[in-house]
Scaffold this motif. Structure first.
Motif, PDB file in Angstrom:
ATOM      1  N   PRO A 112       1.858 -12.699   4.957  1.00  0.00           N
ATOM      2  CA  PRO A 112       1.385 -11.320   4.782  1.00  0.00           C
ATOM      3  C   PRO A 112       2.557 -10.347   4.663  1.00  0.00           C
ATOM      4  O   PRO A 112       3.539 -10.469   5.389  1.00  0.00           O
ATOM      5  N   ASP A 156       8.577  -3.561   6.662  1.00  0.00           N
ATOM      6  CA  ASP A 156       7.702  -4.341   7.526  1.00  0.00           C
ATOM      7  C   ASP A 156       8.423  -5.598   8.005  1.00  0.00           C
ATOM      8  O   ASP A 156       9.572  -5.863   7.617  1.00  0.00           O
ATOM      9  N   GLU A 177       4.065  -4.109  11.335  1.00  0.00           N
ATOM     10  CA  GLU A 177       3.758  -5.534  11.291  1.00  0.00           C
ATOM     11  C   GLU A 177       2.682  -5.748  10.244  1.00  0.00           C
ATOM     12  O   GLU A 177       1.566  -5.228  10.353  1.00  0.00           O
ATOM     13  N   LEU A 179      -0.280  -7.105   8.148  1.00  0.00           N
ATOM     14  CA  LEU A 179      -1.499  -7.882   8.306  1.00  0.00           C
ATOM     15  C   LEU A 179      -1.965  -8.428   6.964  1.00  0.00           C
ATOM     16  O   LEU A 179      -2.791  -9.344   6.913  1.00  0.00           O
ATOM     17  N   GLY A 180      -1.458  -7.864   5.884  1.00  0.00           N
ATOM     18  CA  GLY A 180      -1.833  -8.270   4.541  1.00  0.00           C
ATOM     19  C   GLY A 180      -1.196  -7.346   3.528  1.00  0.00           C
ATOM     20  O   GLY A 180      -0.341  -6.518   3.869  1.00  0.00           O
ATOM     21  N   ALA A 184      -1.517  -3.010   7.994  1.00  0.00           N
ATOM     22  CA  ALA A 184      -0.407  -3.246   8.918  1.00  0.00           C
ATOM     23  C   ALA A 184      -0.696  -2.583  10.250  1.00  0.00           C
ATOM     24  O   ALA A 184      -1.507  -1.648  10.354  1.00  0.00           O
ATOM     25  N   VAL A 185      -0.013  -3.052  11.272  1.00  0.00           N
ATOM     26  CA  VAL A 185       0.074  -2.359  12.549  1.00  0.00           C
ATOM     27  C   VAL A 185       1.385  -1.599  12.502  1.00  0.00           C
ATOM     28  O   VAL A 185       2.461  -2.202  12.459  1.00  0.00           O
TER      29      VAL A 185
END
Length: 276
Positions: A112, A156, A177, A179-180, A184-185
């Motif tokens: 991701p 990221d 971070e 996620l895809g 993201a976080v």
């Protein structure tokens, strides 16, 4: 000390969607403000550690006209607009001591990873001597060709890992971070800027220099293009040939890395030409 800060947009804290990165999209004004703020954080960090440094900032996203000039730290000089030699690294020469990549994203096909691509949607993959490379690798190797190390990257977690695989000693700042492709976080933008400022200072103050990434020639370049007509256009360039099944991949053997890098930039421009 001379530092070039190349600033892209997809790797900026909080950004996860094309509506935040394109001039014709409704969230673009917020995206470019966030991009400018992270550029300022990196500038401030360099000058915290090296008050006499000369800092250039290359606007390295899309049209290369995204950073808001009047909001940029006045202590830096802005490289803006296109076309220009060295593309995302405009302003780089052998007198530069360090390059920083701010707001960068992972290569096409990575995941991701937020908004991962390589130069444009027309490019599916780039391989240099058989190794896949995105904008991070291509630009890091171009800087290295001139003897200049990439000392810092923010983006990221996938982008940070991409640089560390090439330059293990570089400082990386993961501001989100993945996620895809579109999720993201993410850190709060202000926290990301504070971390980036601290990291930029650390990157230029370290006693042991980061070695540049150097690729010796000749260099074998392979580029997978999105549709066959782009391959047809690429075949107009002397030395470029079809490889594989011939439908999507072109290859070229460059005398050195700089020639390979310039060809990638040219292929991206050719891919914007639509058939009549």
């Amino acid at each position: 000390m001379k530092v070039l800060i190349s600033v892209d947009m997809e790797g900026i804290a909080g950004i996860v969607h094309p509506s935040e990165t394109g001039p014709d999209r409704h969230d673009y004004a917020r995206g470019r403000a966030a991009m400018t703020a992270e550029a300022n954080a990196a500038i401030a960090g360099v000058l915290d550690a090296r008050p006499d440094a000369e800092v250039r900032v290359a606007d390295a996203h899309g049209t290369f006209r995204n950073l808001v000039p009047e909001d940029l730290d006045r202590r830096a000089r802005l490289v803006r607009g296109r076309p220009r030699a060295l593309g995302m690294l405009a302003g780089l020469d052998g007198s530069v001591d360090a390059v920083m990549l701010v707001g960068y994203h992972a290569r096409a096909g990575a995941g991701p990873a937020v908004l991962a691509h390589t130069m444009s949607d027309a490019v599916l993959d780039v391989r240099v001597d058989g190794r896949p490379m995105g904008e991070i690798g291509l630009n890091t190797a171009m800087a290295g060709h001139l003897g200049v190390p990439v000392v810092l990257l923010s983006g990221d977690d996938a982008a940070c890992a991409e640089l560390r695989a090439l330059v293990p000693d570089a400082v990386t700042v993961p501001v989100k971070e993945a996620l895809g492709q579109g999720a993201a976080v993410t850190l709060h933008p202000q926290e990301a800027r504070e971390l980036l400022r601290e990291a930029a200072a650390q990157a230029v103050a370290r006693p042991v220099p980061v070695p540049p990434l150097t690729l010796t020639g000749p260099v074998r370049l392979e580029v997978d293009l999105a549709v066959p007509y782009m391959v047809d256009l690429a075949m107009l360039v002397p030395g470029v040939g079809r490889t594989g099944d011939g439908g999507r991949t072109v290859a070229f053997t460059a005398v050195d890395y700089a020639e390979a890098y310039r060809l990638v930039l040219l292929l991206v421009q050719l891919s914007s030409i639509k058939p009549a």
